[in-house]
Design a protein around this motif. Structure first.
Motif, short mmCIF file in Angstrom:
data_model
loop_
_atom_site.label_atom_id
_atom_site.label_comp_id
_atom_site.label_asym_id
_atom_site.label_seq_id
_atom_site.Cartn_x
_atom_site.Cartn_y
_atom_site.Cartn_z
N GLY A 95 -23.78 69.48 21.54
CA GLY A 95 -23.94 68.14 22.09
C GLY A 95 -23.66 67.11 21.02
N GLY A 96 -23.00 66.03 21.40
CA GLY A 96 -22.69 64.97 20.43
C GLY A 96 -22.39 63.66 21.12
N PRO A 97 -22.52 62.54 20.40
CA PRO A 97 -22.22 61.23 20.97
C PRO A 97 -20.72 61.10 21.29
CG PRO A 97 -23.49 61.05 18.92
CD PRO A 97 -23.02 62.45 19.02
N ALA A 98 -20.40 60.31 22.30
CA ALA A 98 -19.00 60.15 22.70
C ALA A 98 -18.14 59.57 21.59
CB ALA A 98 -18.93 59.25 23.94
N GLU A 99 -18.75 58.78 20.70
CA GLU A 99 -17.98 58.16 19.61
C GLU A 99 -17.81 59.07 18.40
OE1 GLU A 99 -22.32 56.78 19.24
OE2 GLU A 99 -20.84 57.12 20.85
N LEU A 100 -18.39 60.24 18.41
CA LEU A 100 -18.23 61.16 17.29
C LEU A 100 -16.77 61.62 17.21
CD1 LEU A 100 -19.90 62.87 15.13
CD2 LEU A 100 -19.75 64.74 16.80
N PRO A 101 -16.15 61.55 16.02
CA PRO A 101 -14.76 62.01 15.91
C PRO A 101 -14.61 63.47 16.34
CG PRO A 101 -15.38 60.77 13.96
CD PRO A 101 -16.64 60.97 14.75
N THR A 102 -13.58 63.73 17.12
CA THR A 102 -13.31 65.09 17.56
C THR A 102 -13.13 66.02 16.36
OG1 THR A 102 -12.26 64.28 19.58
CG2 THR A 102 -11.73 66.53 18.91
N ALA A 103 -12.57 65.48 15.29
CA ALA A 103 -12.36 66.30 14.08
C ALA A 103 -13.66 66.88 13.56
CB ALA A 103 -11.69 65.44 13.00
N TRP A 104 -14.77 66.16 13.74
CA TRP A 104 -16.06 66.68 13.27
C TRP A 104 -16.42 67.96 14.04
CZ3 TRP A 104 -20.93 68.35 13.99
CH2 TRP A 104 -21.84 68.23 12.93
N ALA A 105 -16.24 67.93 15.35
CA ALA A 105 -16.56 69.11 16.16
C ALA A 105 -15.64 70.28 15.82
CB ALA A 105 -16.45 68.76 17.65
N LEU A 106 -14.38 70.00 15.56
CA LEU A 106 -13.44 71.08 15.22
C LEU A 106 -13.78 71.68 13.86
CD1 LEU A 106 -10.07 69.52 16.47
CD2 LEU A 106 -11.64 71.07 17.66
N GLU A 107 -14.20 70.84 12.93
CA GLU A 107 -14.60 71.33 11.61
C GLU A 107 -15.86 72.18 11.72
OE1 GLU A 107 -16.05 69.47 7.34
OE2 GLU A 107 -14.75 68.25 8.63
N LEU A 108 -16.80 71.75 12.55
CA LEU A 108 -18.00 72.54 12.81
C LEU A 108 -17.62 73.91 13.34
CD1 LEU A 108 -21.23 72.58 13.49
CD2 LEU A 108 -20.42 72.10 15.81
N ASN A 109 -16.72 73.94 14.30
CA ASN A 109 -16.29 75.20 14.89
C ASN A 109 -15.65 76.12 13.87
OD1 ASN A 109 -15.80 76.69 17.56
ND2 ASN A 109 -13.75 76.63 16.71
N GLN A 110 -14.88 75.52 12.95
CA GLN A 110 -14.23 76.33 11.91
C GLN A 110 -15.27 76.96 11.00
OE1 GLN A 110 -10.75 76.92 11.75
NE2 GLN A 110 -11.66 78.57 10.54
N GLY A 111 -16.33 76.21 10.68
CA GLY A 111 -17.40 76.77 9.86
C GLY A 111 -18.08 77.93 10.55
N ILE A 112 -18.34 77.79 11.86
CA ILE A 112 -18.95 78.90 12.61
C ILE A 112 -18.03 80.11 12.60
CG2 ILE A 112 -19.71 79.63 14.91
CD1 ILE A 112 -20.52 76.71 15.44
N ALA A 113 -16.74 79.87 12.86
CA ALA A 113 -15.78 80.97 12.91
C ALA A 113 -15.67 81.68 11.57
CB ALA A 113 -14.41 80.44 13.34
N ASP A 114 -15.66 80.93 10.47
CA ASP A 114 -15.52 81.56 9.15
C ASP A 114 -16.75 82.37 8.79
OD1 ASP A 114 -13.03 80.46 8.94
OD2 ASP A 114 -13.55 78.96 7.43
N GLU A 115 -17.95 81.89 9.19
CA GLU A 115 -19.15 82.68 8.92
C GLU A 115 -19.14 83.96 9.75
OE1 GLU A 115 -22.59 83.27 6.66
OE2 GLU A 115 -21.19 81.58 6.55
N CYS A 116 -18.71 83.86 11.00
CA CYS A 116 -18.61 85.05 11.86
C CYS A 116 -17.64 86.08 11.28
CB CYS A 116 -18.16 84.65 13.25
SG CYS A 116 -19.43 83.86 14.26
N GLU A 117 -16.59 85.59 10.64
CA GLU A 117 -15.59 86.50 10.09
C GLU A 117 -16.18 87.40 9.02
OE1 GLU A 117 -11.18 86.23 7.96
OE2 GLU A 117 -11.96 84.51 9.09
#
Length: 320
Positions: A95-117
């Motif tokens: 969940g995030g505010p509508a004004e949050l940059p999309t890049a922030w969410a994508l970077e978050l996802n990359q961190g999750i993916a790299d830890e899963c790896e």
């Protein structure tokens, strides 16, 4: 113009975070349908979930989105291996505010993916929603590979207490950041990105661990969970504990007892467990003993060098 969650939209964000994700052999149906489907060869699956809330568990001025992603995945994957299981997959609620940059969410996802790896686990789905502050919810799954789970309730009198991983580093990092500093860098990075000893959970199970827990709330606090569940008393021997130099430096600068970081600091996600003396795996450090309760020290008690610990034993949610 910066693309935000509002302009990207829910389905655009889902498409972006799932693009290119790989899935392991345990995943039969991955992202894209109403639910994922996992193979469970022996009919048993370990499941755990954790929640991170902005301002409570992380701050954007302290941690990058990538850091938050690594931390969100790590704290769940550590719970899986603390059962003696092998992580297989996770789902993410965001969940995030509508004004949050999309890049922030994508970077978050990359961190999750790299830890899963690191553990060859797959991201298999999740949900997104607009919220006033950033919220990340992760649910992780694991396979026992035919073994019984290692529970907190299995400690027996005569067992030794041993741990593997880091203790107190994340807490020292929090103490540094809370005072507006950024060094020692090692402890600050430990707060941002824990380093759980993932391989040691299944290894401890194979070695015959009688109980196991990840150190998320603090060593004494989490040993208290084992003592209560097993109805035993646990004594921690401080002479067996070492305080690394970065923790000593932070303690000296902040006026805190350095040993307190080790005894009560959480979020490093070390593993602590109990073993018969001959079963303690190589690389684990014996730091205590298990005994029966008595009138002086009732079952469920944790002591330090034979005496009650006077201060808080670790983190407690909803403590006022």
């Amino acid at each position: 113009m910066t693309e935000t969650l509002g302009s990207t939209g829910e389905f655009g964000l889902i498409a972006a975070v799932t693009k290119g994700l790989s899935t392991g052999e345990d995943v039969l149906v991955g992202p894209g349908d109403d639910a994922a489907v996992m193979a469970v060869p022996d009919g048993r699956m370990v499941i755990t979930t954790d929640l991170l809330v902005e301002g409570r568990h992380f701050r954007q001025d302290w941690s990058s989105a990538y850091d938050v992603g690594r931390k969100a995945a790590a704290q769940n994957l550590a719970d899986v291996v603390a059962m003696g299981a092998r992580p297989t997959a996770l789902v993410v609620g965001f969940g995030g505010p509508a004004e949050l940059p999309t890049a922030w969410a994508l970077e978050l996802n990359q961190g999750i993916a790299d830890e899963c790896e690191l553990v060859e686990a797959s991201i298999i789905g999740g949900d997104t929603v607009q919220s006033d502050k950033i919220v990340v919810s992760v649910t992780a799954f694991g396979s026992l590979d035919g073994r019984p789970p290692v529970l907190r309730s299995g400690a027996r009198p005569g067992d030794e207490v041993a741990y593997v991983g880091r203790l107190g580093w994340a807490e020292a990092g929090w103490a540094v950041l809370a005072r507006g500093f950024r060094s020692p860098r090692a402890v600050v990075e430990a707060h941002r990105r824990p380093q759980p000893p993932y391989a040691e959970g299944p290894r401890a199970a194979l070695a015959g661990a009688s109980s196991l827990c990840d150190v998320s709330d603090g060593l004494l606090s989490d040993l208290g969970h084992i003592a209560a569940a097993s109805q035993v008393i646990i004594d921690v021997h401080t002479k067996a504990l070492t305080v690394p130099e970065p923790l000593q430096a932070v303690a000296a600068a902040t006026g805190v007892d350095a040993l307190k970081f080790v005894l009560t600091g959480g979020e490093d996600h070390a593993l602590v467990g109990t073993f018969e003396p001959a079963d303690v795996p190589e690389g684990w450090t014996v730091i205590g003993s298990v005994a029966e309760g008595n009138e002086e020290r009732p079952a469920g008690t944790v002591t330090v060098d034979g005496a009650p610990y006077a201060a808080d034993t670790g983190h407690a949610h909803f403590r006022s």
